[in-house]
Design an enzyme around this catalytic site. Structure first.
Site, PDB file in Angstrom:
ATOM      1  N   GLY A 106       0.803  -1.228   0.000  1.00 38.50           N
ATOM      2  CA  GLY A 106       0.000   0.000   0.000  1.00 38.50           C
ATOM      3  C   GLY A 106       0.829   1.267   0.000  1.00 38.50           C
ATOM      4  N   LEU A 107       2.119   1.152  -0.334  1.00 36.98           N
ATOM      5  CA  LEU A 107       2.980   2.339  -0.308  1.00 36.98           C
ATOM      6  C   LEU A 107       3.342   2.825  -1.721  1.00 36.98           C
ATOM      7  CD1 LEU A 107       5.319   1.500   2.713  1.00 36.98           C
ATOM      8  CD2 LEU A 107       3.330   2.995   2.679  1.00 36.98           C
ATOM      9  N   GLY A 108       2.708   2.264  -2.717  1.00 33.27           N
ATOM     10  CA  GLY A 108       2.875   2.793  -4.080  1.00 33.27           C
ATOM     11  C   GLY A 108       4.125   2.306  -4.788  1.00 33.27           C
ATOM     12  N   SER A 109       4.639   1.135  -4.413  1.00 33.59           N
ATOM     13  CA  SER A 109       5.912   0.720  -5.011  1.00 33.59           C
ATOM     14  C   SER A 109       5.806   0.542  -6.531  1.00 33.59           C
ATOM     15  CB  SER A 109       6.435  -0.553  -4.349  1.00 33.59           C
ATOM     16  OG  SER A 109       5.862  -1.690  -4.917  1.00 33.59           O
ATOM     17  N   ALA A 112       5.832   3.921  -8.208  1.00 35.90           N
ATOM     18  CA  ALA A 112       7.144   4.561  -8.049  1.00 35.90           C
ATOM     19  C   ALA A 112       8.154   3.967  -9.028  1.00 35.90           C
ATOM     20  CB  ALA A 112       7.634   4.406  -6.611  1.00 35.90           C
ATOM     21  N   ASP A 153      -2.423   6.993  -6.737  1.00 37.01           N
ATOM     22  CA  ASP A 153      -1.037   6.587  -6.451  1.00 37.01           C
ATOM     23  C   ASP A 153      -0.068   7.264  -7.426  1.00 37.01           C
ATOM     24  OD1 ASP A 153      -2.213   4.862  -4.651  1.00 37.01           O
ATOM     25  OD2 ASP A 153      -1.044   3.114  -5.260  1.00 37.01           O
TER      26      ASP A 153
HETATM   27  O1  PMV Z   1      -2.102   0.719  -3.989  1.00 38.82           O
HETATM   28  P1  PMV Z   1      -2.774   0.870  -2.697  1.00 38.82           P
HETATM   29  O2  PMV Z   1      -2.848  -0.376  -1.893  1.00 38.82           O
HETATM   30  O3  PMV Z   1      -2.281   2.069  -1.954  1.00 38.82           O
HETATM   31  O4  PMV Z   1      -4.347   1.172  -2.983  1.00 38.82           O
HETATM   32  C1  PMV Z   1      -4.736   2.269  -3.729  1.00 38.82           C
HETATM   33  C2  PMV Z   1      -5.950   2.865  -3.174  1.00 38.82           C
HETATM   34  C3  PMV Z   1      -7.286   2.290  -3.622  1.00 38.82           C
HETATM   35  O5  PMV Z   1      -8.211   3.356  -3.376  1.00 38.82           O
HETATM   36  C4  PMV Z   1      -7.671   1.093  -2.780  1.00 38.82           C
HETATM   37  C5  PMV Z   1      -7.331   1.895  -5.086  1.00 38.82           C
HETATM   38  C6  PMV Z   1      -7.241   3.063  -6.050  1.00 38.82           C
HETATM   39  O6  PMV Z   1      -6.997   2.803  -7.224  1.00 38.82           O
HETATM   40  O7  PMV Z   1      -7.432   4.219  -5.654  1.00 38.82           O
END
Ligand code: PMV
Length: 318
Positions: A106-109, A112, A153
């Protein structure tokens, strides 16, 4: 276009956390995210004489050539898109990717890595493209990672600035007042954003009114949070983070470990705490003060966090 033949070209991009609005943002609600500048993905392009692209990466376990990669591989896709954009027909380079952003957390790897690769290839060929184009390419690649990405992201990571983001609206760059420190704690449970987003969609289709109400509440909360950032209302922001966490729990994307982490962080003095990103596993974030940050971090390590990080967002001076 002149190839930077003897030089190694570097590109890099940060991680990100979502402060408010994950999931609801997929359903056209606003969300707020900030870059995490302390962790980065780096791409290094160096010249070779062969007409191949090789990719070496220890961190994301990839040691292959462009042709050997699956057509739907996100790294192959990002290379393809930027080479088309720059009209390069016979690329010759080695690509080395390094990243200290945990994957599937969930940190956008993923975003990035895409942005870092685009920047490095542009530099290698002596070309500058606008950030909007970098963002568009990263968004295309996000579709492979996420299925139906909102775009939050890639946008946060491309612009490296806090954003108030709503699909199909111009992105708003935020300049919060004050200084904000967050403890980020990894549950160690890797997640597939696409699977969690798909599960939420199924539940939404089954109970549209209930889910729409949750998304609407989260959207409202994001507008309040934006206002509170302008006022440096730390306690107000912390409360909104807690409310957002309750709504995410109702949405079914929290988990026992995330609830425990959130509870421990609050007990140790965090002003607010919530999951960040798709949920279920991945990372949680806690808004902390100078006095509480050490205690909160220690509490999360004791609770079993596999990795913790304190990141600070410097806004305008009060
Ligand atoms: O990539 P993550 O795990 O940070 O999730 C992105 C956030 C969500 O709202 C769950 C999906 C999206 O596309 O916005």
């Amino acid at each position: 276009m002149k190839q930077n033949k003897n030089k190694t070209s570097l590109g890099s991009a940060p991680g990100k956390i979502i402060l408010f609005g994950e999931h609801a943002v997929v359903y056209n609600q606003p969300a707020i995210a900030i870059p995490v500048l302390d962790i980065r993905a780096q791409a290094e392009i160096s010249p070779t004489d062969e007409a191949v692209v090789q990719i070496h990466s220890n961190d994301i376990q990839l040691n292959t050539s462009f042709d050997a990669m699956d057509k739907q591989d996100p790294i192959r896709k990002v290379i393809e898109l930027i080479l088309i954009k720059l009209s390069i027909r016979q690329p010759k380079f080695n690509l080395l990717i390094k990243s200290d952003i945990p994957v599937a957390a969930g940190l956008g790897s993923g975003a990035a890595v895409s942005v870092a690769v685009v920047k490095a290839i542009c530099k290698f060929y002596g070309h500058t493209i606008p950030l909007t184009s970098i963002n568009e390419i990263a968004y295309e690649v996000e579709k492979i990672h996420h299925g139906t990405p909102s775009g939050i992201d890639n946008t946060t990571i491309t612009y490296e600035t806090p954003i108030f983001y709503q699909k199909n609206h111009p992105v708003e760059f935020l300049m919060p007042k004050g200084t904000y420190s967050f403890v980020i704690a990894n549950t160690g449970i890797q997640i597939k954003t696409k699977d969690i987003v798909d599960a939420v969609r199924q539940r939404f289709e089954y109970e549209p009114q209930r889910y729409q109400a949750i998304f609407d509440d989260i959207g409202q909360l994001c507008f309040s949070a934006k206002q509170k950032f302008c006022e440096a209302d730390y306690h107000g922001i912390g409360e909104l983070m807690n409310e957002n966490q309750s709504l995410l729990k109702n949405m079914g994307v929290s988990s026992q470990i995330l609830e425990e982490f959130v509870g421990f962080a609050r007990d140790a003095g965090a002003l607010g705490a919530k999951l960040s990103g798709a949920g279920v596993g991945g990372n949680m974030i806690a808004l902390v003060t100078d006095e509480s940050k050490k205690k909160v971090r220690e509490a999360l390590i004791k609770a079993g966090a596999t990795h913790t990080l304190i990141t600070t967002l410097e806004g305008k001076n009060e």
